[in-house]
Structures are given as C-alpha cells and as structure tokens.
Motif scaffolding. Structure first.
Motif, PDB file in Angstrom:
ATOM      1  N   ALA A  41      44.242  40.694  61.325  1.00 25.95           N
ATOM      2  CA  ALA A  41      44.270  40.737  59.654  1.00 25.95           C
ATOM      3  C   ALA A  41      43.471  41.806  59.254  1.00 25.95           C
ATOM      4  CB  ALA A  41      43.933  39.298  59.226  1.00 25.95           C
ATOM      5  N   GLY A  42      42.538  42.142  59.976  1.00 22.64           N
ATOM      6  CA  GLY A  42      41.801  43.521  59.776  1.00 22.64           C
ATOM      7  C   GLY A  42      42.653  44.912  59.538  1.00 22.64           C
ATOM      8  N   LYS A  43      43.658  44.624  60.132  1.00 17.93           N
ATOM      9  CA  LYS A  43      44.423  45.742  59.840  1.00 17.93           C
ATOM     10  C   LYS A  43      45.256  46.016  58.724  1.00 17.93           C
ATOM     11  CE  LYS A  43      45.238  45.982  65.287  1.00 17.93           C
ATOM     12  NZ  LYS A  43      46.003  46.322  66.060  1.00 17.93           N
ATOM     13  N   PHE A  44      45.422  44.887  57.976  1.00 14.12           N
ATOM     14  CA  PHE A  44      45.968  44.862  56.595  1.00 14.12           C
ATOM     15  C   PHE A  44      45.496  44.442  55.586  1.00 14.12           C
ATOM     16  CE2 PHE A  44      47.383  40.811  58.600  1.00 14.12           C
ATOM     17  CZ  PHE A  44      47.392  40.146  57.338  1.00 14.12           C
ATOM     18  N   LEU A  45      44.500  43.628  55.684  1.00 14.58           N
ATOM     19  CA  LEU A  45      43.908  42.814  54.700  1.00 14.58           C
ATOM     20  C   LEU A  45      42.697  43.313  54.208  1.00 14.58           C
ATOM     21  CD1 LEU A  45      43.797  40.501  52.822  1.00 14.58           C
ATOM     22  CD2 LEU A  45      42.698  39.132  54.534  1.00 14.58           C
ATOM     23  N   ILE A  46      42.885  43.960  52.923  1.00 12.09           N
ATOM     24  CA  ILE A  46      41.402  44.831  52.579  1.00 12.09           C
ATOM     25  C   ILE A  46      40.390  43.839  51.988  1.00 12.09           C
ATOM     26  CG2 ILE A  46      40.567  46.563  50.983  1.00 12.09           C
ATOM     27  CD1 ILE A  46      42.075  47.581  53.359  1.00 12.09           C
ATOM     28  N   GLY A  47      41.126  42.750  51.030  1.00  4.69           N
ATOM     29  CA  GLY A  47      40.322  41.668  50.300  1.00  4.69           C
ATOM     30  C   GLY A  47      40.741  41.297  49.137  1.00  4.69           C
ATOM     31  N   GLY A  48      39.926  40.891  48.010  1.00  4.14           N
ATOM     32  CA  GLY A  48      40.496  40.539  47.074  1.00  4.14           C
ATOM     33  C   GLY A  48      39.326  40.032  45.934  1.00  4.14           C
ATOM     34  N   VAL A  49      39.699  39.718  44.817  1.00  2.00           N
ATOM     35  CA  VAL A  49      38.886  39.142  43.979  1.00  2.00           C
ATOM     36  C   VAL A  49      39.294  38.035  43.337  1.00  2.00           C
ATOM     37  CG1 VAL A  49      38.159  39.595  41.336  1.00  2.00           C
ATOM     38  CG2 VAL A  49      38.312  41.485  43.190  1.00  2.00           C
ATOM     39  N   VAL A  50      38.393  36.755  43.240  1.00  3.97           N
ATOM     40  CA  VAL A  50      38.789  35.565  42.513  1.00  3.97           C
ATOM     41  C   VAL A  50      38.180  35.621  41.229  1.00  3.97           C
ATOM     42  CG1 VAL A  50      38.360  33.125  42.693  1.00  3.97           C
ATOM     43  CG2 VAL A  50      38.462  34.239  44.768  1.00  3.97           C
ATOM     44  N   CYS A  51      39.311  35.691  40.352  1.00  2.00           N
ATOM     45  CA  CYS A  51      39.009  35.596  38.795  1.00  2.00           C
ATOM     46  C   CYS A  51      39.284  34.394  38.179  1.00  2.00           C
ATOM     47  CB  CYS A  51      39.393  37.142  38.260  1.00  2.00           C
ATOM     48  SG  CYS A  51      41.422  37.108  38.618  1.00  2.00           S
ATOM     49  N   TYR A  52      39.034  33.161  38.414  1.00  2.00           N
ATOM     50  CA  TYR A  52      39.396  32.098  37.820  1.00  2.00           C
ATOM     51  C   TYR A  52      39.161  31.886  36.400  1.00  2.00           C
ATOM     52  CZ  TYR A  52      40.886  27.308  38.349  1.00  2.00           C
ATOM     53  OH  TYR A  52      41.592  26.219  38.301  1.00  2.00           O
ATOM     54  N   ASP A  53      37.842  32.594  35.992  1.00  2.00           N
ATOM     55  CA  ASP A  53      37.568  32.407  34.668  1.00  2.00           C
ATOM     56  C   ASP A  53      37.921  33.871  33.813  1.00  2.00           C
ATOM     57  OD1 ASP A  53      35.256  33.220  32.480  1.00  2.00           O
ATOM     58  OD2 ASP A  53      34.995  30.873  32.701  1.00  2.00           O
ATOM     59  N   ALA A  54      38.139  33.525  32.508  1.00  2.00           N
ATOM     60  CA  ALA A  54      38.825  34.723  31.756  1.00  2.00           C
ATOM     61  C   ALA A  54      37.844  35.790  31.742  1.00  2.00           C
ATOM     62  CB  ALA A  54      39.220  34.272  30.554  1.00  2.00           C
ATOM     63  N   ARG A  55      36.444  35.529  31.857  1.00  2.00           N
ATOM     64  CA  ARG A  55      35.376  36.452  31.610  1.00  2.00           C
ATOM     65  C   ARG A  55      35.580  37.359  32.795  1.00  2.00           C
ATOM     66  NH1 ARG A  55      31.078  32.065  30.026  1.00  2.00           N
ATOM     67  NH2 ARG A  55      32.286  31.295  31.898  1.00  2.00           N
ATOM     68  N   LEU A  56      35.621  36.836  33.695  1.00  2.47           N
ATOM     69  CA  LEU A  56      35.893  38.003  35.027  1.00  2.47           C
ATOM     70  C   LEU A  56      36.954  38.920  34.913  1.00  2.47           C
ATOM     71  CD1 LEU A  56      34.961  36.152  38.384  1.00  2.47           C
ATOM     72  CD2 LEU A  56      33.624  37.887  37.256  1.00  2.47           C
ATOM     73  N   LYS A  57      38.071  38.197  34.313  1.00  2.00           N
ATOM     74  CA  LYS A  57      39.380  39.099  34.069  1.00  2.00           C
ATOM     75  C   LYS A  57      39.044  40.173  33.194  1.00  2.00           C
ATOM     76  CE  LYS A  57      42.678  35.360  34.611  1.00  2.00           C
ATOM     77  NZ  LYS A  57      41.769  34.204  34.991  1.00  2.00           N
ATOM     78  N   GLU A  58      37.958  40.117  32.332  1.00  2.48           N
ATOM     79  CA  GLU A  58      37.836  41.074  31.442  1.00  2.48           C
ATOM     80  C   GLU A  58      36.733  42.068  31.947  1.00  2.48           C
ATOM     81  OE1 GLU A  58      36.335  39.440  27.521  1.00  2.48           O
ATOM     82  OE2 GLU A  58      37.809  37.838  27.621  1.00  2.48           O
ATOM     83  N   THR A  59      35.624  41.538  32.418  1.00  2.00           N
ATOM     84  CA  THR A  59      34.599  42.472  32.826  1.00  2.00           C
ATOM     85  C   THR A  59      34.649  43.133  34.303  1.00  2.00           C
ATOM     86  OG1 THR A  59      33.272  40.501  33.816  1.00  2.00           O
ATOM     87  CG2 THR A  59      33.023  41.035  31.667  1.00  2.00           C
ATOM     88  N   LEU A  60      35.403  42.339  35.158  1.00  6.22           N
ATOM     89  CA  LEU A  60      35.499  43.116  36.491  1.00  6.22           C
ATOM     90  C   LEU A  60      37.025  43.741  36.565  1.00  6.22           C
ATOM     91  CD1 LEU A  60      34.213  43.089  39.122  1.00  6.22           C
ATOM     92  CD2 LEU A  60      35.473  41.093  39.943  1.00  6.22           C
ATOM     93  N   LEU A  61      37.829  43.235  36.064  1.00  6.23           N
ATOM     94  CA  LEU A  61      39.332  43.818  36.254  1.00  6.23           C
ATOM     95  C   LEU A  61      39.715  44.372  35.157  1.00  6.23           C
ATOM     96  CD1 LEU A  61      40.705  40.921  38.400  1.00  6.23           C
ATOM     97  CD2 LEU A  61      39.891  43.296  39.310  1.00  6.23           C
ATOM     98  N   GLY A  62      38.977  44.574  33.967  1.00 12.32           N
ATOM     99  CA  GLY A  62      39.385  45.349  32.893  1.00 12.32           C
ATOM    100  C   GLY A  62      40.682  44.910  31.972  1.00 12.32           C
ATOM    101  N   VAL A  63      40.804  43.720  32.067  1.00  8.15           N
ATOM    102  CA  VAL A  63      41.869  43.075  30.995  1.00  8.15           C
ATOM    103  C   VAL A  63      41.234  43.018  29.395  1.00  8.15           C
ATOM    104  CG1 VAL A  63      43.320  40.877  30.747  1.00  8.15           C
ATOM    105  CG2 VAL A  63      42.738  41.654  32.934  1.00  8.15           C
TER     106      VAL A  63
END
Length: 158
Positions: A41-63
C-alpha cells in the motif's frame, strides 16, 4: 468480495504508478484504513484527512463557510471543495472526497435521505468522477457500500 475489490484497485494503482489521498467525512477514515491493508500500500496510498466536523472542512481544507451554510456539509458542492482543498495539502495523483449521511442527525430530508453519499474524484486538477449515490441499511452497511463503490469506480476508470 470487498477485500478483492480493494486489492484489485490497489494493485491497479501500483501498476499504473499512481498515488491516492482521501478527504473523508462520511467514511471517517475507513477508505484510508481499507486501502492500507493492500500489499505494498505504501506504493500508492499517500494518506488522508478525516473531516467529520464542518469546522475542519473549513479550517483545514478551505471549504468556504458560506458554501457549507448554503448547501450543507453533506452536498456535492462541499464534497468538491474539500477534494480540491485536499489537493492543496497533499501531493498525490488522485484525490477522493466523500461526504454524506450514514445515520440520522445531519441534513437529511425527503430529497436527501440517510444513505445519500456524495463522492468527488480529481486527477491532475481534472474531475475523474462525481457521484451521488443512495445506499440502504445500517451505518456500517452504508460505509462499506461506499468503500466498495469507490474501489469499483476507480477500477473502471483506471
């Protein structure tokens, strides 16, 4: 069958030398977790962000907060924005964002019932696919069906 789909998708990503990252709301990290179980998996999976709360969508991902207010956190518009926001945080080839309603208590209504999932996929700043799907069953069944759907969709596109 689920593990076979994910393994097939992972091997295809490896063969094509593509990397992937996830912005997960409805699936809360399940995509990254399932894909991490693929051999190499290390050859293709870089990672991710869990943004369950709307505030993370805004602050971390810029929505934009106005977008969340206008369309709700579980919408195609917000899913697109969080996917594009992820592409500014992580260096990968493919970005997938997921929002939706896996249980009551969100923005569900008769036109958008529990089980409605929004998926947005981008590669090289171009949309690979955008889906609105409706799954039924328990929260677990909806999340599992979402993971399967994404693996199948990627297999068909790659």
């Amino acid at each position: 069958m689920r593990k076979d789909l994910i393994n097939q998708c992972g091997q295809l990503l490896i063969e094509k030398r593509l990397t992937i990252a996830f912005a997960e709301s409805a699936t809360a990290g399940r995509l990254a977790s399932e894909f991490s179980m693929v051999t190499d998996a290390g050859k293709f999976l870089i990672g991710g962000v869990v943004c369950y709360d709307a505030r993370l969508k805004e602050t971390l991902l810029g929505v934009p907060a106005q977008e969340i207010k206008q369309f709700t956190p579980e919408s195609p518009e917000v899913t697109r924005s969080l996917t594009l926001g992820l592409s500014k945080l992580i260096d990968a080839d493919i970005f997938i964002g997921v929002t939706g309603l896996t249980c009551p208590g969100g923005s569900e209504n008769p036109e958008k019932p529990v089980g409605t999932i929004f998926i947005h996929a981008v590669r090289n700043d171009k949309q690979l696919f955008a889906s609105r799907v409706l799954f039924s069953g328990s929260q677990e069944a909806i999340v599992t069906a979402t993971v399967d759907y994404i693996a199948q969709k990627l297999i068909s596109i790659l």
